[in-house]
Design a protein around this motif. Sequence first.
Motif, short mmCIF file in Angstrom:
data_model
loop_
_atom_site.label_atom_id
_atom_site.label_comp_id
_atom_site.label_asym_id
_atom_site.label_seq_id
_atom_site.Cartn_x
_atom_site.Cartn_y
_atom_site.Cartn_z
N GLU A 395 0.85 -1.18 0.00
CA GLU A 395 0.00 0.00 0.00
C GLU A 395 0.88 1.23 0.00
OE1 GLU A 395 -0.70 0.12 4.84
OE2 GLU A 395 -2.35 -0.38 3.50
N ASP A 396 0.29 2.37 -0.32
CA ASP A 396 1.01 3.63 -0.23
C ASP A 396 1.19 4.00 1.24
OD1 ASP A 396 1.05 3.74 -2.94
OD2 ASP A 396 -0.49 5.28 -3.14
N SER A 397 2.40 4.38 1.61
CA SER A 397 2.68 4.72 3.01
C SER A 397 2.42 6.20 3.26
CB SER A 397 4.13 4.39 3.35
OG SER A 397 5.01 5.31 2.73
N ASP A 398 2.54 6.61 4.53
CA ASP A 398 2.41 8.01 4.90
C ASP A 398 3.74 8.75 4.81
OD1 ASP A 398 -0.26 7.65 5.45
OD2 ASP A 398 0.04 7.21 7.56
N ASN A 399 4.80 8.05 4.39
CA ASN A 399 6.13 8.66 4.34
C ASN A 399 6.25 9.62 3.16
OD1 ASN A 399 7.06 7.17 6.56
ND2 ASN A 399 7.48 5.41 5.26
N LEU A 400 7.15 10.57 3.29
CA LEU A 400 7.42 11.54 2.23
C LEU A 400 8.58 11.05 1.37
CD1 LEU A 400 7.21 14.85 4.30
CD2 LEU A 400 5.36 13.63 3.18
N PHE A 401 8.60 11.45 0.10
CA PHE A 401 9.67 11.04 -0.79
C PHE A 401 10.33 12.27 -1.42
CE2 PHE A 401 5.78 10.98 -3.40
CZ PHE A 401 6.15 11.83 -4.43
N TYR A 402 11.56 12.07 -1.88
CA TYR A 402 12.30 13.14 -2.58
C TYR A 402 11.96 13.06 -4.06
CZ TYR A 402 16.31 15.60 -4.62
OH TYR A 402 17.11 16.45 -5.34
N TYR A 403 11.69 14.21 -4.68
CA TYR A 403 11.28 14.19 -6.08
C TYR A 403 12.17 15.05 -6.97
CZ TYR A 403 8.99 18.73 -5.20
OH TYR A 403 8.72 20.04 -4.87
N GLY A 404 13.43 15.23 -6.53
CA GLY A 404 14.41 15.84 -7.42
C GLY A 404 14.54 17.34 -7.33
N GLU A 405 13.89 17.99 -6.36
CA GLU A 405 13.97 19.44 -6.27
C GLU A 405 14.43 19.87 -4.89
OE1 GLU A 405 10.54 21.58 -7.48
OE2 GLU A 405 10.28 20.49 -9.36
N THR A 406 15.11 21.01 -4.84
CA THR A 406 15.52 21.63 -3.57
C THR A 406 15.05 23.07 -3.55
OG1 THR A 406 17.67 22.22 -4.54
CG2 THR A 406 17.56 20.15 -3.31
N SER A 407 14.91 23.62 -2.36
CA SER A 407 14.46 25.01 -2.22
C SER A 407 15.62 25.97 -2.49
CB SER A 407 13.93 25.24 -0.80
OG SER A 407 14.97 25.13 0.15
N CYS A 431 7.77 7.88 -10.45
CA CYS A 431 8.02 6.50 -10.02
C CYS A 431 9.31 5.94 -10.62
CB CYS A 431 6.83 5.61 -10.40
SG CYS A 431 5.34 5.94 -9.44
N ALA A 432 9.76 6.51 -11.71
CA ALA A 432 10.99 6.03 -12.35
C ALA A 432 12.24 6.66 -11.77
CB ALA A 432 10.92 6.31 -13.86
N MET A 433 12.10 7.63 -10.86
CA MET A 433 13.27 8.33 -10.31
C MET A 433 14.13 7.41 -9.47
SD MET A 433 11.77 12.08 -9.23
CE MET A 433 11.40 13.29 -10.50
N THR A 434 15.44 7.63 -9.55
CA THR A 434 16.40 6.82 -8.78
C THR A 434 17.31 7.68 -7.92
OG1 THR A 434 17.95 6.86 -10.67
CG2 THR A 434 16.42 5.00 -10.53
N ASP A 435 17.16 9.00 -7.97
CA ASP A 435 18.02 9.91 -7.20
C ASP A 435 17.43 10.11 -5.81
OD1 ASP A 435 19.73 11.82 -6.23
OD2 ASP A 435 19.03 13.42 -7.56
N ARG A 436 18.21 9.80 -4.79
CA ARG A 436 17.75 9.94 -3.40
C ARG A 436 18.05 11.31 -2.81
NH1 ARG A 436 16.18 5.23 -1.10
NH2 ARG A 436 16.74 3.31 -2.19
N GLY A 437 18.60 12.20 -3.58
CA GLY A 437 18.87 13.54 -3.08
C GLY A 437 20.25 13.68 -2.48
N PRO A 438 20.60 14.90 -2.05
CA PRO A 438 21.94 15.18 -1.52
C PRO A 438 22.33 14.30 -0.34
CG PRO A 438 20.75 17.20 -1.94
CD PRO A 438 19.76 16.11 -2.10
N SER A 439 21.38 13.97 0.51
CA SER A 439 21.70 13.19 1.71
C SER A 439 21.83 11.70 1.42
CB SER A 439 20.65 13.39 2.79
OG SER A 439 19.41 12.82 2.38
N SER A 440 21.31 11.26 0.27
CA SER A 440 21.31 9.85 -0.13
C SER A 440 20.49 8.97 0.81
CB SER A 440 22.75 9.29 -0.22
OG SER A 440 23.51 10.02 -1.16
N ASN A 441 19.72 9.58 1.70
CA ASN A 441 18.94 8.81 2.67
C ASN A 441 17.43 8.93 2.48
OD1 ASN A 441 21.23 7.85 4.08
ND2 ASN A 441 21.35 9.77 5.24
N ASP A 442 17.00 9.85 1.62
CA ASP A 442 15.56 10.06 1.45
C ASP A 442 14.95 8.94 0.61
OD1 ASP A 442 15.29 12.50 2.89
OD2 ASP A 442 16.29 13.54 1.25
#
Length: 624
Positions: A395-407, A431-442
């Motif tokens: 199922e879809d979780s309540d967690n947030l995901f990184y979508y390739g943008e920063t403020s 859904c095809a994104m593979t970049d976890r962002g600068p922290s690599s943990n998102d």
Amino acid sequence: YPPTDEIVLAGLVHDAGSITQNVLDFIVDMSCSKFVRTSIVTESGSESFEARYAITAEKKYQQQNCAKVSLVKDPIFKTDEPMNRVKRIQFLREFQKEEIRKILSKNDDLDSTTIVLADFDLDKFPAFDKVVNNVESLQDHTSELDVLCSNGILGNGANSKRYHDTSSTVLLPDTFVHPIELREIAQMWPYEDSRFIINPEGNGESLTSTSLFKWFEEKGRENGSTKLQSNPVPVRSCFGGLALYKASRFLDGKCSYMHQSRAIKNAKYRNSLDNEVSEHILWNNCMRAADESFVVAVQPDMTTTSKTESEKLDRTSRKLALPRDTASVEVTTLSPTESSRPSVAPSGGPTVEKSDKPTLLPTETISPTANPTPTASSSPTEQTAFPSSQPSQCEDSDNLFYYGETSDAGLVKLRPCTFLYLGPLGRDAYCAMTDRGPSSNDLLPKEACRMSCGVCDPPSSMPSSAPSDSPVAISAEPTSSPTVTSPPSQVPSVVPSSQPSKCEDSKNYYFTGSYMENGKPRLRLCHWLTKGPEGIAYYCGLTENDKPANKPDLLLPIEACRVSCNVCDPPTSFPTSAPSVLASDNPSQALSQKPSQVPSQKPSQVPSIMPSDVPSAKPSQVPS
């Protein structure tokens, strides 16, 4: 008259006997005029309250036709960590939520039900008629609001209108109005607007609690409001001492008043008094993360009045104090306890500082065993070679995901699963994104939103928690011939399968065919189908042509809510392995690759352009 299920009044107070007459009048009016059931969690003063309630009800309503007012004893919580004032209130809010759930256990229309949540130790509540009118507005199905807070002030008189619930108030998009010097981390965050952070000293043009109250009043007068009714002011979080909640939101179970209270992302909201986050910020932020359509607002003309500063401080020291049985809460101290007698139970951890007095009993240390194990265990736990055959629920979780943008400030932007359908790139791209962002943990979108991204059965990268009952021997060499398996049956089944694919309403959001004021598509869950103003037939009848052109990935009600829309056996997009028993309402438009085994009952409208390999059993009526 029976009590109404459309409204429930609930709240907390340390001493029910200290409830002011103004607040008591409000409770009586709700109970006797609107037949609203009330639940009050209190530690003391029940007998005094009941006597005063009876006198007031008799005086105003001759004690007739009044709904039940329940006084619930403040429970004692046993926890594994120290419980300060805010932490205890968080526990009690959750406790009372379950009490409200019991009251509404037979209610099947929570979307039309409102919960009035209040602090019963206030000096004054809003005018009774004002609250009732706002309840009716919230219950209107066209209302976008989920929570409506009061505009709480501190003190009495026209010159004392100071906004007092700063520790629960966060303006949009994310400015915590609480003074910087009263925060645990005394700093302003890059994305906050300094103009809306209170400065208690009131230097220059800086914001004060008085000017914040006036700002809400001015914002409420915008957009065509009248002197008799001001407009709600959307915020990220608020409370104000009394707030109205849609019961379907309040009781949906997604969020709690203790949601991630120690998470790093919530550190900016902690106050310096308790080093805790207001339970209202935790709940509102959690709901907002779970659903971007969640709307919270302050109603500027629905005002509560808190007591004066001295009364407030006294109330804070007593309000929902630590449990009476202190032995039920384990607290680890950092220094020796000064006491004339030893504690009932040993501490859960050693003290850091040295004691000025020697211990009366020698310290008992744990000695090594006299018979150590000579060899390692002969049967250690083994990892299974194959993943479990029972995958976890998808199922879809309540967690947030990184979508390739920063403020602009360099902070990563995170979004909930509903963003897959609302974002400009579309669901497939996210859904095809593979970049976890600068922290690599998102989280990636496909990790947070497995159902929406269609990755419900990914191969397990971790061994199962138990070995397989029938492990498969791994061959050292590949086989030289294919594995022989039973061929599929060439005869169609006479009786359909007793285990059809599961048909249910999903937890996914669907497009309702309408748009919010900001132009975004309005999304809802399946339980809303029967509550929407257009009716279930309208929503289930929406088609691909009704979707916004730039959001083709949005689900339709008929796709997300198969049970509610009565489409549990939709036509498949692939041919079946056996002929249909009944004729289809929608015959195939594709040409058949093989001639029919049964002659047509009616001549075709258009003769075939291909010669037949089999001569006709009957002469033609018209010569060729």
